[in-house]
Scaffold this motif. Structure first.
Motif, mmCIF file in Angstrom:
data_model
loop_
_atom_site.group_PDB
_atom_site.id
_atom_site.type_symbol
_atom_site.label_atom_id
_atom_site.label_comp_id
_atom_site.label_asym_id
_atom_site.label_seq_id
_atom_site.Cartn_x
_atom_site.Cartn_y
_atom_site.Cartn_z
ATOM 1 N N SER A 76 5.770 -8.782 -9.046
ATOM 2 C CA SER A 76 5.981 -7.334 -9.015
ATOM 3 C C SER A 76 5.835 -6.742 -7.615
ATOM 4 O O SER A 76 6.226 -5.589 -7.397
ATOM 5 C CB SER A 76 4.985 -6.639 -9.953
ATOM 6 O OG SER A 76 5.191 -7.058 -11.288
ATOM 7 N N THR A 77 5.315 -7.519 -6.676
ATOM 8 C CA THR A 77 5.192 -7.005 -5.316
ATOM 9 C C THR A 77 6.544 -6.885 -4.614
ATOM 10 O O THR A 77 6.602 -6.437 -3.465
ATOM 11 C CB THR A 77 4.250 -7.903 -4.475
ATOM 12 O OG1 THR A 77 4.727 -9.256 -4.503
ATOM 13 C CG2 THR A 77 2.838 -7.867 -5.014
ATOM 14 N N TRP A 78 7.638 -7.247 -5.314
ATOM 15 C CA TRP A 78 8.967 -7.000 -4.756
ATOM 16 C C TRP A 78 9.162 -5.507 -4.510
ATOM 17 O O TRP A 78 9.954 -5.111 -3.633
ATOM 18 C CB TRP A 78 10.057 -7.522 -5.700
ATOM 19 C CG TRP A 78 10.261 -6.718 -6.956
ATOM 20 C CD1 TRP A 78 9.676 -6.934 -8.158
ATOM 21 C CD2 TRP A 78 11.112 -5.580 -7.128
ATOM 22 N NE1 TRP A 78 10.091 -5.999 -9.087
ATOM 23 C CE2 TRP A 78 10.981 -5.154 -8.466
ATOM 24 C CE3 TRP A 78 11.972 -4.874 -6.289
ATOM 25 C CZ2 TRP A 78 11.675 -4.062 -8.985
ATOM 26 C CZ3 TRP A 78 12.661 -3.786 -6.802
ATOM 27 C CH2 TRP A 78 12.501 -3.390 -8.133
ATOM 28 N N LEU A 79 8.426 -4.671 -5.244
ATOM 29 C CA LEU A 79 8.540 -3.220 -5.089
ATOM 30 C C LEU A 79 8.141 -2.759 -3.691
ATOM 31 O O LEU A 79 8.549 -1.683 -3.254
ATOM 32 C CB LEU A 79 7.664 -2.519 -6.134
ATOM 33 C CG LEU A 79 8.234 -2.438 -7.554
ATOM 34 C CD1 LEU A 79 7.152 -2.054 -8.539
ATOM 35 C CD2 LEU A 79 9.386 -1.457 -7.619
ATOM 36 N N TYR A 80 7.344 -3.544 -2.977
ATOM 37 C CA TYR A 80 6.919 -3.161 -1.634
ATOM 38 C C TYR A 80 7.930 -3.590 -0.572
ATOM 39 O O TYR A 80 7.969 -3.019 0.525
ATOM 40 C CB TYR A 80 5.556 -3.791 -1.294
ATOM 41 C CG TYR A 80 4.531 -3.705 -2.389
ATOM 42 C CD1 TYR A 80 4.426 -2.563 -3.181
ATOM 43 C CD2 TYR A 80 3.678 -4.757 -2.660
ATOM 44 C CE1 TYR A 80 3.499 -2.491 -4.195
ATOM 45 C CE2 TYR A 80 2.745 -4.693 -3.676
ATOM 46 C CZ TYR A 80 2.655 -3.549 -4.439
ATOM 47 O OH TYR A 80 1.735 -3.476 -5.448
ATOM 48 N N ILE A 81 8.715 -4.601 -0.878
ATOM 49 C CA ILE A 81 9.625 -5.183 0.106
ATOM 50 C C ILE A 81 11.066 -4.714 -0.080
ATOM 51 O O ILE A 81 11.799 -4.516 0.893
ATOM 52 C CB ILE A 81 9.544 -6.731 0.037
ATOM 53 C CG1 ILE A 81 8.115 -7.180 0.359
ATOM 54 C CG2 ILE A 81 10.539 -7.393 0.980
ATOM 55 C CD1 ILE A 81 7.874 -8.661 0.175
ATOM 56 N N SER A 82 11.475 -4.509 -1.327
ATOM 57 C CA SER A 82 12.874 -4.167 -1.591
ATOM 58 C C SER A 82 13.309 -2.788 -1.087
ATOM 59 O O SER A 82 14.455 -2.651 -0.640
ATOM 60 C CB SER A 82 13.162 -4.284 -3.091
ATOM 61 O OG SER A 82 13.129 -5.640 -3.484
ATOM 62 N N PRO A 83 12.457 -1.739 -1.124
ATOM 63 C CA PRO A 83 12.919 -0.440 -0.604
ATOM 64 C C PRO A 83 13.368 -0.469 0.845
ATOM 65 O O PRO A 83 14.440 0.068 1.164
ATOM 66 C CB PRO A 83 11.698 0.469 -0.821
ATOM 67 C CG PRO A 83 11.007 -0.114 -1.994
ATOM 68 C CD PRO A 83 11.163 -1.598 -1.839
ATOM 69 N N GLY B 76 1.095 3.878 -0.379
ATOM 70 C CA GLY B 76 0.432 4.389 -1.571
ATOM 71 C C GLY B 76 0.531 3.429 -2.737
ATOM 72 O O GLY B 76 -0.437 3.220 -3.482
ATOM 73 N N THR B 77 1.688 2.797 -2.893
ATOM 74 C CA THR B 77 1.885 1.846 -3.981
ATOM 75 C C THR B 77 0.996 0.617 -3.807
ATOM 76 O O THR B 77 0.418 0.110 -4.768
ATOM 77 C CB THR B 77 3.373 1.410 -4.045
ATOM 78 O OG1 THR B 77 4.199 2.568 -4.152
ATOM 79 C CG2 THR B 77 3.619 0.521 -5.248
ATOM 80 N N ILE B 78 0.883 0.132 -2.563
ATOM 81 C CA ILE B 78 0.002 -1.012 -2.293
ATOM 82 C C ILE B 78 -1.452 -0.651 -2.586
ATOM 83 O O ILE B 78 -2.206 -1.441 -3.164
ATOM 84 C CB ILE B 78 0.166 -1.473 -0.833
ATOM 85 C CG1 ILE B 78 1.554 -2.087 -0.618
ATOM 86 C CG2 ILE B 78 -0.915 -2.489 -0.455
ATOM 87 C CD1 ILE B 78 1.853 -2.450 0.817
#
Length: 311
Positions: free
Chosen positions: A246-253, A282-284
């Protein structure tokens, strides 16, 4: 192999936002094309799982799959596809990264779960990041459809958060069923609901599939975005844990913003970049506890492997 699969997931999910944007800009009906994407991808994966005897058609009769499809696929992507008619693919990707923040808000407000202080700070930072993305555009050039598009994506992330929390319970209660098969069946239900929405709101002409841009966008999203991307994601979940993939959310944007600027002439300002960094920070922070546990587990496994090698 795990790192390669993770890198592909980040790259694939980071480029799907631009693929959606290209399709809807070229005239693809947003709800119909989204329905076609998810129903076909889900049906192909599900039939393959049945052929491999790793799933049964009885899974399609479970009410859990209907609700999961309603939230994870229908609610999340009906809003995203519609919004990308009016906002850039990079902005859509960054706003979609607020999903984990929405999960925390639902856990604290509806489920009454206590959140650590750093997670609350993460929510505040994430909100500031959204404001940095939205407010400058309002002051420079107000567009009601642009604003509605931003709000629609955030509403979609509320659906995503609801579906994520619910699907965790479903996966635990149906541990004998493959998560890939469950994901395929919920995509089919989500796609069917998108078809119904399209029938009620859109005038669909099959000729749109004759366009290279719309057909290419749809093919990429079905094969690469849904079939390859989601299969790799759930393979990573099975091989590692739910947090790491789920940490793809930090890299994909940042990937989405970059490909939008390079290949689709989307504009970006220093305030937009600041908003991107702030939302990701903030997400991290929201997920800091889970990420810390993941790092400690990987470190302990590495140390155990070294000790075994020595002995």
């Amino acid at each position: 192999m795990i790192l390669l699969a993770y890198g592909l997931v980040c790259l694939i999910f980071g480029t799907t936002f631009l693929a959606i944007k290209i399709g809807v800009d070229a005239g693809a009906p947003p709800f119909f094309s989204a329905g076609l994407r998810f129903f076909l991808a889900g049906a192909i994966i599900f039939l393959w799982m049945v052929w491999k005897r790793k799933a049964s058609f009885s899974l399609l009769l479970r009410k859990e799959m209907i609700f999961t499809g309603l939230t994870l696929t229908f609610g999340t992507f009906s809003t995203l596809y519609w919004a990308e008619q009016h906002v850039s693919s990079g902005l859509a990707a960054v706003l979609s990264a607020t999903g984990p923040i929405m999960i925390l808000l639902l856990q604290t407000t509806l489920l009454r779960q206590k959140a650590p202080l750093y997670s609350i700070y993460g929510c505040i930072i994430g909100f500031i990041g959204v404001s940095l993305l939205v407010l400058p555009n309002l002051s420079m050039e107000f567009s009601s459809l642009w604003l509605i598009g931003c709000v629609a994506i955030l509403i979609g992330e509320c659906f995503y958060a609801t579906g994520t929390l619910y699907s965790k319970k479903v996966i635990n209660s149906m541990s004998e069923v493959s998560p890939i098969a469950m994901n395929a069946s919920q995509m089919m239900y989500g796609g069917a609901l998108l078809f119904i929405l399209s029938l009620a709101t859109e005038d669909v002409h099959p000729e749109f599939l004759l366009s290279f841009k719309t057909a290419g966008s749809l093919l990429y999203l079905i094969v690469i975005g849904s079939m390859v991307g989601h299969t790799l994601f759930y393979w990573l979940v099975a091989k590692t844990n739910p947090v790491f993939p789920s940490t793809w959310l930090y890299i994909s944007p940042p990937i989405a913003v970059g490909v939008g600027v390079l290949f689709y002439n989307e504009t970006i300002s220093w305030i937009t970049l600041l908003g991107v960094v702030t939302i990701i920070a903030g997400t991290i922070l929201v997920n800091a506890g889970a990420l810390r546990q993941l790092i400690l587990k990987r470190r302990s496994r590495t140390q155990s492997f070294i000790k075994e090698s020595v002995h």
